[in-house]
Design an enzyme around this catalytic site. Structure first.
Site, PDB file in Angstrom:
ATOM      1  CG  ASP A  68      -1.910   1.145   1.224  1.00 55.19           C
ATOM      2  OD1 ASP A  68      -1.571   2.231   0.692  1.00 55.19           O
ATOM      3  OD2 ASP A  68      -3.023   0.968   1.740  1.00 55.19           O
ATOM      4  CG  HIS A  69       1.061   4.312  -3.096  1.00 54.58           C
ATOM      5  ND1 HIS A  69      -0.075   3.821  -3.703  1.00 54.58           N
ATOM      6  CD2 HIS A  69       0.893   5.651  -3.006  1.00 54.58           C
ATOM      7  CE1 HIS A  69      -0.892   4.821  -3.969  1.00 54.58           C
ATOM      8  NE2 HIS A  69      -0.337   5.944  -3.560  1.00 54.58           N
ATOM      9  CG  HIS A 100      -4.700   4.288  -0.426  1.00 56.05           C
ATOM     10  ND1 HIS A 100      -3.640   3.393  -0.424  1.00 56.05           N
ATOM     11  CD2 HIS A 100      -4.961   4.551  -1.730  1.00 56.05           C
ATOM     12  CE1 HIS A 100      -3.281   3.149  -1.672  1.00 56.05           C
ATOM     13  NE2 HIS A 100      -4.065   3.832  -2.481  1.00 56.05           N
TER      14      HIS A 100
END
Length: 514
Positions: free
Chosen positions: A188-189, A251
């Site tokens: 999950d960036h 996110h």
């Protein structure tokens, strides 16, 4: 070489599925080159790009060079150093659905390991369509690439992980047949962003904040991830995912966990993971009939952005004209535990918003009313703002006496910028480095994925049942539908993100921790 660090990463072979794709070009190659130039990669490593179309090695390295020159933080300066870096990259056309083609892949990887004296450590990065995750994992095992004679084996997966709990559970079982959970790294960036990782330090390294981090002192928490872009070229994916699956399930809930978790017993991935999972277990789940009271969905119409007309969502290329897909989600969430009981967590994410901003705003409780310095009951709130993107930093809004004016109280802001004049690492740099080091702290674990889907699924089912009946609209270039504002207004609150100081004329402290 211009390495500034001594690498703690063991020599490795990396295989990138989707090695000629957009993600490799914009994120992976620039991250690898920057890690190399920063001294985090070992002297010995190899990278094999895997794709559908044939490419010559020379052509692939030219593709690599173009990606680095266009997207990397650090540009090529030394041609000898570049040659030493680029010679580690090669390319192999592979039909990922054909198990027999993995035999050639295994031979190629083994040859690279022999050529560069690598010990057998292998990182497989799946920058491919989500429906291929399970197939690639199974074929890697069938092709003998996961045999653990020596070295470690790790699988890195991009989101989304499933479309709901059942599909995610099936995918998990399929992947675990080849890679046990401790070898799976779900990216999950957002978790690679500097200020997201800084939330832990902000909370647990400062008694000032940790002692106030509860329902006695905090009135509400706001999490916003606003984008100015529209659906662009992602319509085929996005119209089936929507903002709920694309942003909230991963996110937004990850940010919520980072803000709300208890102090871990130790700074180890397992301990941090356990505390994050506890947050999701305490997150109040809504029945389908309650969804519309707590969750708002919207879709952008046409409007003006930067002085230019932009189309509505349903007028975007490849979007069906009758689509009721949501491009905006806002919600009021509750975490039912002793620390957070009664504190609303307001979340908001959307496309075609007026300003790009990812922020967490902590609003502290108001001071008592009718005191001599608050006789008009108009004091502004104390706010702690964690600015994640595009600006990185912290802002603390407090009240103080206005200089030269007797007994007049005004808000002042102490503002710290984390990336002003400093070239901070990109998220993929941090996450690739962590994966190579075997640090799973900022990767998503299966329990987090499963519990997130269990929260999201009833919301999705409720929306699917009513079609577009409760789909709000908002003009492109606005802050979202009015229903989103009403969600807070009825509780006596308002959105503070994107955060702008209440009084532009007040004092602004710069880099208060110099």
């Amino acid at each position: 070489m211009t390495n500034a660090q001594s690498s703690s990463i063991e020599p490795f072979a990396m295989v990138i599925f989707g090695g000629a794709g957009d993600l490799a070009q914009r994120k992976l190659f620039p991250a690898l080159y920057t890690l190399h130039r920063s001294g985090f990669l070992p002297e010995n490593f190899s990278v094999l790009g895997v794709g559908r179309s044939p490419r010559e090695t020379k052509e692939y390295r030219q593709f690599l060079r173009k990606a680095v020159m266009q997207y990397a933080r650090i540009k090529v300066e030394d041609e000898n150093d570049w040659s030493a870096f680029a010679e580690r990259f090669d390319y192999l056309p592979v039909d990922v659905n054909d198990a027999s083609s993995y035999k050639e892949l295994a031979i190629t990887v083994a040859n690279q390991e022999k050529q560069f004296s690598l010990p057998g450590n292998r990182l497989f990065y799946l920058a491919v369509a989500p429906e291929l995750f399970g197939t690639v994992a199974e074929n890697l095992k069938a092709g003998g690439l996961t045999e653990k004679e020596n070295g470690w084996k790790r699988l890195v997966i991009e989101k989304p992980f499933g479309r709901d709990y059942q599909s995610a559970k099936s995918l998990q079982a399929q992947i675990n047949g080849s890679f046990p959970e401790d070898e799976v790294y779900r990216i999950d960036h957002y978790l690679g962003k500097e200020m997201v990782q800084n939330i832990e330090m902000l909370r647990f390294a400062n008694s000032l904040f940790e002692n106030l981090w509860n329902n006695r002192y905090i009135s509400n928490v706001q999490i916003t991830a606003a984008e100015t872009v529209g659906v662009e070229n992602r319509a085929s994916y996005y119209d089936h995912a929507g903002a709920l699956r694309d942003m909230v399930q991963n996110h937004i809930l990850q940010l919520l966990m980072m803000v709300a978790m208890e102090p871990p017993s130790r700074l180890k991935p397992e301990a941090i993971h356990d505390e994050k999972v506890k947050v999701l277990r305490s997150l109040r789940r809504y029945d389908e009939e309650d969804v519309d009271r707590y969750i708002i969905r919207g879709q952008y119409t046409g409007g003006l952005m930067d002085g230019k007309e932009v189309p509505s969502y349903v007028a975007e290329e490849n979007v069906p004209a009758d689509s009721v897909n949501e491009t905006f989600v806002a919600g009021k969430l509750y975490i039912d535990n002793f620390r957070w009981s009664g504190v609303p967590f307001y979340i908001r994410t959307g496309k075609r918003m007026d300003e790009k901003s990812t922020e967490v705003v902590i609003q502290f409780r108001d001071v008592p009313k009718n005191l001599y310095f608050n006789k008009d009951n108009d004091l502004g709130p104390n706010l702690l703002v964690i600015k994640i993107n595009p600006e990185e930093g912290l802002a603390l809004q407090i009240n103080a006496k206005k200089p030269g004016v007797a007994n007049q109280v005004v808000p002042i802001v102490m503002d710290f910028c984390n990336n002003c004049g400093v070239d901070t690492p990109e998220a993929y740099e941090s996450l690739i480095r962590d994966a190579l080091e075997g640090d799973r702290t900022f990767f998503t674990h299966w329990e987090e994925v499963s519990l997130a889907w269990k929260f999201i699924d009833p919301i999705r089912r409720a929306w699917d049942k009513d079609g577009g009946e409760n789909l709000a609209t908002y003009e492109a270039g606005s802050q979202g539908p009015k229903e989103s504002d009403a969600l807070l207004n009825r509780d006596g609150f308002q959105w503070y993100s994107p955060y702008h100081p209440m009084d532009k004329s007040v004092i602004h402290g710069q880099e208060i921790n110099e």
